[in-house]
Enzyme design. Structure first.
Site, short mmCIF file in Angstrom:
data_model
loop_
_atom_site.label_atom_id
_atom_site.label_comp_id
_atom_site.label_asym_id
_atom_site.label_seq_id
_atom_site.Cartn_x
_atom_site.Cartn_y
_atom_site.Cartn_z
N SER A 161 0.89 -1.42 0.86
CA SER A 161 -0.43 0.04 -0.04
C SER A 161 0.74 1.59 0.07
CB SER A 161 -0.88 -0.02 1.52
OG SER A 161 -1.73 0.96 1.61
N TYR A 214 -1.29 0.14 10.36
CA TYR A 214 -1.60 -0.54 9.47
C TYR A 214 -0.49 -0.86 8.40
CZ TYR A 214 -3.66 -1.60 4.92
OH TYR A 214 -3.56 -1.66 3.09
N LYS A 228 3.10 -2.74 6.96
CA LYS A 228 2.87 -3.30 4.94
C LYS A 228 4.32 -3.10 4.81
CE LYS A 228 -0.91 -4.08 3.78
NZ LYS A 228 -1.03 -5.79 3.11
#
Ligand SMILES: NC(=O)c1ccc[n+]([C@@H]2O[C@H](COP(=O)([O-])OP(=O)(O)OC[C@H]3O[C@@H](n4cnc5c(N)ncnc54)[C@H](O)[C@@H]3O)[C@@H](O)[C@H]2O)c1
Length: 332
Positions: A118, A142, A146
């Site tokens: 992302s 988050y 990643k």
């Protein structure tokens, strides 16, 4: 080619499966259905209801499957949730990838690995458009999960002869042109489904902040149709399978164009032929003013093209899905 699609019952995974099947590939879906839907998949497709953290089931699936490529879509992806419950993200997103890489290492898997990453790995970007090598400073658990995943995959690829690729998406949106599947997150944090759902329910949609350093003050994002994303994932497998390992690379998947929240709202009003009520709310924590991709590497290495990522097609396909399934896969 034969694909194992982990997280294939989610939004992007189910669209990938639809497009890959259309292009003649064989997909086996592996999903625990915690945040996905069996109804988003053709019931005739091979489906394994299991958790990625269940190393035993994963290993036996890899052993039996002789897959050309393994896709990892199986993550939690809510920025706010990751701030309040980081433990969920370090367990599911980070440990999940470790279990997968360990299974591939132990079994000496020859499959290519394609990982959903992302633009959240960049935090507030230093440059726009964002290129692959720009500095990474994720601002949420988050985004951090990643980036840790990317580092882990890169290290396993180099040490154990695996061919892997992280595809960093910008804003996935739209729905399959043939209908029946679409975006059904709960809670939904993405702008396009929220604008359309509010318009259909005659409610007011909230735009988070209008005092950003952008032409109209609202956030600017790069919207890519989910079927264009799916096609790029198939191209990634074709590319990786033609290379000799070890190999690792990260590639951006976006259109390279940014649209502001208000531009999206206006485009939705045009497609729906109605005025959509909106109000301006406070900024969301950690929302950067602008995020859009430098996609030259994707074009050069993968032959990335967009066929559906104009705003009109994105909004029309999303609208068709929300009209067909106003409550998502919960048809009650
Ligand atoms: N939606 C976007 O705009 C966007 C943008 C950038 C990156 N991504 C990434 O793309 C991937 C897919 O996103 P999405 O929007 O389709 O999410 P989603 O929540 O719709 O789909 C994720 C799927 O993975 C499954 N899953 C999660 N953890 C699992 C586990 N431990 N074992 C088995 N299955 C598991 C869920 O049940 C669900 O079906 C995620 O990795 C996400 O971080 C999405």
């Amino acid at each position: 080619m034969r694909f194992l699609v982990i997280g294939g019952a989610g939004y992007i995974g189910s669209h990938f499966v639809r497009e890959a099947t259309r292009q003649g590939h064989e997909c086996t879906v592996y999903d625990n259905l915690e945040r996905g839907f069996r109804e988003s998949l053709d019931p005739k497709l091979p489906f394994i209801k299991a958790d990625l953290l269940d190393a035993k089931t994963l290993e036996s699936t890899l052993e039996k499957g002789r897959f050309d490529a393994i896709y990892h879509f199986a993550a939690f992806a809510l920025v706010g949730e990751s701030v309040s419950q980081p433990e969920l993200y370090y367990e599911n997103n980070v440990e999940g990838v470790r279990v997968l890489m360990e299974a591939m290492r132990k079994l000496k898997s020859q499959a290519a690995l394609i990982f959903s990453s992302s633009c959240a790995v960049f935090g507030t970007p230093q440059n726009l458009p964002i290129s692959e090598e720009d500095p990474k400073k994720p601002q949420s658990p988050y985004g951090k999960s990643k980036l840790i995943d990317e580092w882990m995959i890169e290290d396993y690829c180099h040490a154990h002869g695996i061919r892997g690729m992280a595809l960093r998406y910008f804003n996935a949106c739209g729905a399959d042109k043939d209908g029946g599947i679409g975006e059904a997150h709960d809670p939904e944090t993405h702008l396009i489904p929220n604008v359309i759902k509010a318009a259909l329910a005659k409610q007011t949609v909230t735009i988070f902040g209008d005092d950003f350093n952008t032409p109209d003050g609202t956030c600017v994002r790069d919207y890519i149709h989910v079927t264009d994303l799916a096609d790029a994932h198939i191209k990634a497998a074709t590319y990786l399978c033609a290379q000799k390992g070890p190999l690792y690379d990260a590639i951006h998947l976006g259109t390279g164009n940014g649209y502001s929240n208000l531009e999206i709202l206006k485009a939705a009003e045009k497609v729906m032929g109605i005025k959509i009520d909106h109000k301006i709310g406070p900024r969301r924590a950690g929302d950067p003013a602008g995020l859009y991709a430098d996609n030259r590497k994707a074009k050069k290495i993968l032959g990335f093209v967009t066929r559906y990522s104009d705003l009109e097609t994105i909004l029309k396909t999303a609208l068709a899905w929300h009209q067909e399934a106003p409550h998502g896969y919960n048809r009650e």
